[in-house]
Write an enzyme that holds these catalytic residues in place. Structure first.
Site, PDB file in Angstrom:
ATOM      1  N   HIS A   1      57.901  39.288  48.625  1.00  0.00           N
ATOM      2  CA  HIS A   1      58.624  39.367  47.357  1.00  0.00           C
ATOM      3  C   HIS A   1      58.469  38.033  46.651  1.00  0.00           C
ATOM      4  O   HIS A   1      58.918  37.007  47.137  1.00  0.00           O
ATOM      5  CB  HIS A   1      60.108  39.677  47.588  1.00  0.00           C
ATOM      6  CG  HIS A   1      60.881  39.819  46.311  1.00  0.00           C
ATOM      7  ND1 HIS A   1      61.100  41.041  45.710  1.00  0.00           N
ATOM      8  CD2 HIS A   1      61.458  38.886  45.504  1.00  0.00           C
ATOM      9  CE1 HIS A   1      61.794  40.859  44.600  1.00  0.00           C
ATOM     10  NE2 HIS A   1      62.021  39.566  44.446  1.00  0.00           N
ATOM     11  N   CYS A   2      57.813  38.041  45.505  1.00  0.00           N
ATOM     12  CA  CYS A   2      57.521  36.805  44.773  1.00  0.00           C
ATOM     13  C   CYS A   2      58.624  36.546  43.754  1.00  0.00           C
ATOM     14  O   CYS A   2      58.865  37.364  42.857  1.00  0.00           O
ATOM     15  CB  CYS A   2      56.158  36.907  44.080  1.00  0.00           C
ATOM     16  SG  CYS A   2      55.705  35.414  43.169  1.00  0.00           S
ATOM     17  N   VAL A   3      59.276  35.390  43.876  1.00  0.00           N
ATOM     18  CA  VAL A   3      60.347  35.061  42.938  1.00  0.00           C
ATOM     19  C   VAL A   3      59.793  34.714  41.560  1.00  0.00           C
ATOM     20  O   VAL A   3      60.504  34.812  40.553  1.00  0.00           O
ATOM     21  CB  VAL A   3      61.191  33.895  43.481  1.00  0.00           C
ATOM     22  CG1 VAL A   3      61.902  34.288  44.764  1.00  0.00           C
ATOM     23  CG2 VAL A   3      60.336  32.646  43.708  1.00  0.00           C
TER      24      VAL A   3
ATOM     25  N   ASN B   1      59.525  38.009  40.064  1.00  0.00           N
ATOM     26  CA  ASN B   1      60.740  38.779  40.319  1.00  0.00           C
ATOM     27  C   ASN B   1      60.408  40.207  40.722  1.00  0.00           C
ATOM     28  O   ASN B   1      61.017  41.173  40.260  1.00  0.00           O
ATOM     29  CB  ASN B   1      61.654  38.786  39.080  1.00  0.00           C
ATOM     30  CG  ASN B   1      63.057  39.287  39.394  1.00  0.00           C
ATOM     31  OD1 ASN B   1      63.574  39.053  40.489  1.00  0.00           O
ATOM     32  ND2 ASN B   1      63.674  39.956  38.442  1.00  0.00           N
ATOM     33  N   SER B   2      59.414  40.336  41.583  1.00  0.00           N
ATOM     34  CA  SER B   2      58.982  41.658  42.042  1.00  0.00           C
ATOM     35  C   SER B   2      58.235  41.496  43.352  1.00  0.00           C
ATOM     36  O   SER B   2      57.868  40.378  43.744  1.00  0.00           O
ATOM     37  CB  SER B   2      58.088  42.323  40.989  1.00  0.00           C
ATOM     38  OG  SER B   2      57.623  43.573  41.444  1.00  0.00           O
TER      39      SER B   2
END
Length: 381
Positions: free
Chosen positions: A234-236, A239-240
């Site tokens: 999950h890549c901040v 945001n997905s």
């Protein structure tokens, strides 16, 4: 009244005040007031202020540019520990791109050392990066959730302390699936193996949270609350999740960002620090603080260099993982279970499960999402 009289506040008062302020933070619009996410505001306000303060003096620049990464890492650790979703990092990234481009056009281009073709090339790189980013923001490969699962999960949300079989907070989940449920490193481990019904060598897991059979390499993201095919992480910054459907676009966005950022840094250093190579000018530029325009441009160059170094490290890890056909999730689980093999000084964890050689691994990655996934009988049931 309690604040003025120095009396203690009741439990949860500050949280309720913060929620009320966040709910009242709205901007007028034609169709009605639009609610503004609080996490979007700090980058829009603090980033220009910090960069302009850093341009006042060399020592101020050193303090600000050193503290900014520390603050961002601290906020990332805080949100990661609480398993919260936030738009702070996406807002910071997009606003940083826009503000750096604005400073480049306002402070660097008017000096006359940057040609129109170079401005067009930089703009094209920025546009291509934003297009790839918008594609990476789309569906990462979510597995469909049954309507019965959604209904049962919504029915279990109001009750916080009790409920049947809700010791793990998994309401509406059968006891057989939730009995061993526990979350480790963001992974929902409350599933039962279905390998006895599958051909040899093919593993499918039962996700107790989504109540579905997920195929091999799929994983559950606690932040999104969904299972994703070939979940990487999950890549901040977007945001997905990064999964089967958007992993290629994610790598493309990172690559375009690196090329555009390095090109912009090179053009700015050639303008501010004449007759010096970009690498030398980054550390030794005597005339950088001779005027405020040069100081601001030089400060933005260092800010871009710090961000580019961080994104370059992420891109390097991603490329190495693709070369060994391993995802971030699989590497993390392999380290936890002590079954992975550290390579290249620990930069990559080779699980050996899906590694078929460099060319085959990249061929597999480039073919992700090319054909619609086959749904088995278990998925339909």
């Amino acid at each position: 009244d309690r604040w003025l009289t120095c009396r203690s506040l009741p439990p949860g008062a500050l949280e309720r005040i913060a929620d009320t302020v966040a709910d009242r933070l709205r901007v007028p619009w034609f169709a009605g007031a639009v609610k503004v996410n609080v996490s979007l505001v700090p980058p829009l306000v603090l980033l220009p202020v910090f960069l302009h303060v850093a341009a006042l003096h060399f020592l101020l620049g050193l303090v600000v540019l050193t503290s900014l990464p520390v603050v961002v890492l601290w906020y990332y650790y805080l949100t990661h520990r609480r398993k919260e979703r936030t738009l702070f990092f996406l807002s910071l990234g997009l606003f940083s791109l826009g503000y750096m481009y604005y400073v480049f056009l306002q402070e660097v281009v008017p000096r006359g050392h940057v040609g129109s073709s170079q401005v067009v090339a930089l703009t094209c790189g920025l546009v291509l990066m934003l297009v790839a980013l918008s594609r990476a923001k789309k569906d990462p490969g979510y597995l469909p959730i049954l309507a019965s699962s959604l209904k049962s999960s919504h029915q279990g949300l109001p009750s916080k302390g009790g409920g049947r079989g809700s010791s793990n907070g998994l309401h509406g989940i059968p006891a057989s699936g939730a009995a061993g449920g526990r979350a480790v490193n963001g992974e929902a481990k409350g599933y039962s193996r279905m390998s006895s019904e599958e051909p040899e060598g093919v593993k499918k897991d039962w996700c107790a949270r989504c109540q579905l059979v997920r195929p091999a390499r799929a994983g559950h993201c606690r932040l999104c609350g969904r299972c994703v095919r070939r979940l990487d992480h999950h890549c901040v910054w977007i945001n997905s999740c990064v999964g089967e459907q958007n992993h290629q676009a994610f790598i493309l966005a990172l690559s375009f960002f690196m090329l555009t950022s390095v090109y912009g840094i090179t053009l700015t250093l050639h303008t501010v620090c004449r007759d010096q190579t970009p690498f030398v000018a980054l550390f030794y530029c005597p005339g950088a603080y001779s005027d405020y325009s040069s100081a601001l441009s030089f400060t933005c160059v260092w800010y871009c260099a710090i961000v580019t170094a961080g994104m370059g490290y992420i891109l390097l890890i991603q490329l190495l993982n693709i070369s060994y056909n391993v995802t971030e999730r699989e590497a993390r689980l392999a380290l936890r279970d002590n079954v992975g093999r550290r390579l290249l000084g620990g930069l990559v964890i080779d699980t050996g499960q899906y590694n078929r050689g460099f060319l085959c691994n990249w061929g597999h990655f480039l073919s992700l999402g090319s054909s619609p996934p086959q749904r088995s009988a278990e998925d339909i049931v």
